[in-house]
Design a protein around this motif. Structure first.
Motif, PDB file in Angstrom:
ATOM      1  N   VAL A  61       7.628  -9.430  10.879  1.00 43.48           N
ATOM      2  CA  VAL A  61       7.881  -8.087  10.341  1.00 43.48           C
ATOM      3  C   VAL A  61       6.596  -7.272  10.289  1.00 43.48           C
ATOM      4  O   VAL A  61       5.493  -7.792  10.409  1.00 43.48           O
ATOM      5  N   GLU A  62       6.778  -5.973  10.089  1.00 44.94           N
ATOM      6  CA  GLU A  62       5.652  -5.051   9.886  1.00 44.94           C
ATOM      7  C   GLU A  62       5.466  -4.695   8.418  1.00 44.94           C
ATOM      8  O   GLU A  62       4.427  -4.123   8.051  1.00 44.94           O
ATOM      9  N   ALA A  81      -0.372  -8.719   2.796  1.00 40.00           N
ATOM     10  CA  ALA A  81      -1.352  -7.750   3.285  1.00 40.00           C
ATOM     11  C   ALA A  81      -2.296  -8.404   4.283  1.00 40.00           C
ATOM     12  O   ALA A  81      -2.616  -7.820   5.334  1.00 40.00           O
ATOM     13  N   ARG A  82      -2.741  -9.606   3.977  1.00 41.99           N
ATOM     14  CA  ARG A  82      -3.636 -10.314   4.902  1.00 41.99           C
ATOM     15  C   ARG A  82      -2.958 -10.618   6.219  1.00 41.99           C
ATOM     16  O   ARG A  82      -3.623 -10.774   7.245  1.00 41.99           O
ATOM     17  N   ALA A  83      -1.612 -10.690   6.207  1.00 41.89           N
ATOM     18  CA  ALA A  83      -0.846 -10.890   7.445  1.00 41.89           C
ATOM     19  C   ALA A  83      -0.567  -9.566   8.154  1.00 41.89           C
ATOM     20  O   ALA A  83       0.104  -9.556   9.187  1.00 41.89           O
ATOM     21  N   GLY A  84      -1.078  -8.460   7.599  1.00 42.56           N
ATOM     22  CA  GLY A  84      -0.934  -7.157   8.237  1.00 42.56           C
ATOM     23  C   GLY A  84       0.335  -6.415   7.890  1.00 42.56           C
ATOM     24  O   GLY A  84       0.718  -5.470   8.611  1.00 42.56           O
ATOM     25  N   CYS A  85       0.997  -6.802   6.804  1.00 41.71           N
ATOM     26  CA  CYS A  85       2.267  -6.177   6.427  1.00 41.71           C
ATOM     27  C   CYS A  85       2.055  -5.054   5.408  1.00 41.71           C
ATOM     28  O   CYS A  85       1.335  -5.232   4.419  1.00 41.71           O
ATOM     29  N   ARG A 101      -6.285  -6.044  -9.049  1.00 34.77           N
ATOM     30  CA  ARG A 101      -7.433  -5.706  -8.197  1.00 34.77           C
ATOM     31  C   ARG A 101      -7.400  -6.492  -6.890  1.00 34.77           C
ATOM     32  O   ARG A 101      -7.774  -5.974  -5.834  1.00 34.77           O
ATOM     33  N   ALA A 102      -6.922  -7.724  -6.943  1.00 36.10           N
ATOM     34  CA  ALA A 102      -6.830  -8.532  -5.720  1.00 36.10           C
ATOM     35  C   ALA A 102      -5.860  -7.899  -4.727  1.00 36.10           C
ATOM     36  O   ALA A 102      -6.110  -7.892  -3.507  1.00 36.10           O
ATOM     37  N   VAL A 103      -4.759  -7.355  -5.234  1.00 34.47           N
ATOM     38  CA  VAL A 103      -3.791  -6.686  -4.353  1.00 34.47           C
ATOM     39  C   VAL A 103      -4.428  -5.454  -3.717  1.00 34.47           C
ATOM     40  O   VAL A 103      -4.323  -5.230  -2.499  1.00 34.47           O
ATOM     41  N   VAL A 104      -5.106  -4.647  -4.520  1.00 33.92           N
ATOM     42  CA  VAL A 104      -5.728  -3.428  -3.991  1.00 33.92           C
ATOM     43  C   VAL A 104      -6.786  -3.775  -2.950  1.00 33.92           C
ATOM     44  O   VAL A 104      -6.851  -3.158  -1.874  1.00 33.92           O
ATOM     45  N   GLU A 108      -6.710  -2.645   1.057  1.00 31.52           N
ATOM     46  CA  GLU A 108      -7.819  -1.875   1.637  1.00 31.52           C
ATOM     47  C   GLU A 108      -8.452  -2.627   2.801  1.00 31.52           C
ATOM     48  O   GLU A 108      -8.758  -2.024   3.847  1.00 31.52           O
ATOM     49  N   ALA A 109      -8.642  -3.920   2.645  1.00 32.60           N
ATOM     50  CA  ALA A 109      -9.270  -4.702   3.706  1.00 32.60           C
ATOM     51  C   ALA A 109      -8.398  -4.751   4.955  1.00 32.60           C
ATOM     52  O   ALA A 109      -8.915  -4.724   6.084  1.00 32.60           O
ATOM     53  N   ALA A 110      -7.077  -4.825   4.759  1.00 28.26           N
ATOM     54  CA  ALA A 110      -6.154  -4.937   5.895  1.00 28.26           C
ATOM     55  C   ALA A 110      -5.755  -3.579   6.464  1.00 28.26           C
ATOM     56  O   ALA A 110      -5.179  -3.518   7.558  1.00 28.26           O
ATOM     57  N   GLY A 111      -6.010  -2.507   5.708  1.00 31.47           N
ATOM     58  CA  GLY A 111      -5.616  -1.175   6.158  1.00 31.47           C
ATOM     59  C   GLY A 111      -4.111  -0.966   6.168  1.00 31.47           C
ATOM     60  O   GLY A 111      -3.585  -0.223   7.009  1.00 31.47           O
ATOM     61  N   VAL A 112      -3.412  -1.616   5.237  1.00 32.88           N
ATOM     62  CA  VAL A 112      -1.956  -1.467   5.172  1.00 32.88           C
ATOM     63  C   VAL A 112      -1.581  -0.488   4.060  1.00 32.88           C
ATOM     64  O   VAL A 112      -2.322  -0.302   3.090  1.00 32.88           O
ATOM     65  N   ALA A 113      -0.422   0.127   4.208  1.00 37.01           N
ATOM     66  CA  ALA A 113       0.086   1.065   3.216  1.00 37.01           C
ATOM     67  C   ALA A 113       0.800   0.309   2.104  1.00 37.01           C
ATOM     68  O   ALA A 113       1.295  -0.808   2.295  1.00 37.01           O
TER      69      ALA A 113
END
Length: 299
Positions: A61-62, A81-85, A101-104, A108-113
């Motif tokens: 999935v995306e 997020a680390r999987a790019g989702c 904070r870990a989620v944020v 940010e690191a993955a560039g996901v919305a």
């Protein structure tokens, strides 16, 4: 957008799965849950596929919608997020600031919305009211009451929710109240008072960056006849009340999915992104700290 669902509980069944299955802009790929039998049943009801392996779903999935207890949600959101989702999350984002904070950081690191589903913020009546009041200056004070009867009457499937039993109204309905007040009155500079009431009821007093103060009464233990929601603002413009919403959670969740699609497509981050979810978490964590310090040892 290909999207998966993490979670198989009542909220996933009642809101997330119908919203994803009925959204024209989403391809509802599959469901993963901590109980494989529940994932299979939920997937079958909505014409999609159950997954035994969460990483397999993330690879297919995306985006993911997350309908898990907040502590589990935070860990799952980081993994996704680390999987790019891209992330369609639920409130509260987490139940402590470190998890939030870990989620944020992961988004940010993955560039996901990301979009956090504060139900009221995706109701058309509430959205229009917030926009109108945020454009007005001179708010003096606000009063918010978010009173549920989950523990005070027939709470249905949510009455036995372990995390709600543990964290109570502060963490369940507190995010709703803050999601309405913050965009109008500004950030909370400090929680000036926090006191317990009957059952899981809590009373908060907040100072806002815009100069106003607000009081919040939150409960899941109200008698059914006393349950309800009310938000009142008073200031130079007079008095205004939050209007009732005409639609339920499923249409609101579809609008949250619209917001995720827009943000993932290169639009500006939605106001209810993970960073906003973190700020709400920080405020609730401070209120919880004050509540613990105010309760007598033998209470």
């Amino acid at each position: 957008m290909r999207i998966g669902l993490l979670g198989t509980g009542p909220w996933a069944d009642m809101a997330h799965a119908p919203a994803l299955a009925g959204h024209d802009g989403l391809d509802f790929v599959g469901v993963w849950g901590r109980r494989p039998d529940a994932a299979e049943a939920l997937a079958q009801r909505h014409g999609t596929r159950p997954y035994d392996d969460v990483d397999a779903l993330l690879a297919d999935v995306e985006a993911v919608a997350v309908a898990l207890p907040p502590g589990v949600q935070a860990e799952s959101a980081v993994r996704a997020a680390r999987a790019g989702c891209h992330l369609l999350l639920d409130k509260p984002l987490a139940t402590n600031a470190a998890q939030g904070r870990a989620v944020v950081r992961a988004t940010e690191a993955a560039g996901v919305a990301s979009v956090v589903f504060f139900t009221a913020r995706f109701q058309p009546e509430t959205e229009a009211w917030i926009t109108e009041q945020a454009a007005s200056e001179g708010w003096f004070t606000a009063r918010a009451q978010w009173l549920g009867s989950v523990f005070g009457g027939d709470g249905g499937p949510f009455a036995d929710s372990p995390w709600r039993r543990e964290k109570g109204a502060l963490w369940d309905v507190g995010p709703h109240a803050l999601s309405v007040l913050l965009p109008v009155l500004g950030d909370v500079l400090r929680v000036t008072a926090a006191a317990p009431g009957p059952g899981d009821t809590v009373h908060l007093v907040l100072d806002h960056a815009g100069g106003a103060s607000s009081t919040l009464t939150l409960s899941l233990t109200a008698p059914p006849a006393a349950a309800g929601t009310a938000v009142e603002l008073r200031g130079r413009s007079g008095v205004t009340l939050l209007p009732d919403a005409a639609q339920g959670a499923v249409p609101a969740l579809r609008r949250a999915a619209d917001a995720l699609l827009a943000a993932a497509g290169g639009g500006r981050p939605h106001p209810c992104d993970a960073a906003f979810g973190l700020r709400v978490t920080e405020i609730l964590a401070e209120a919880e700290r004050l509540l613990r310090s105010s309760v007598a040892p033998d209470r």
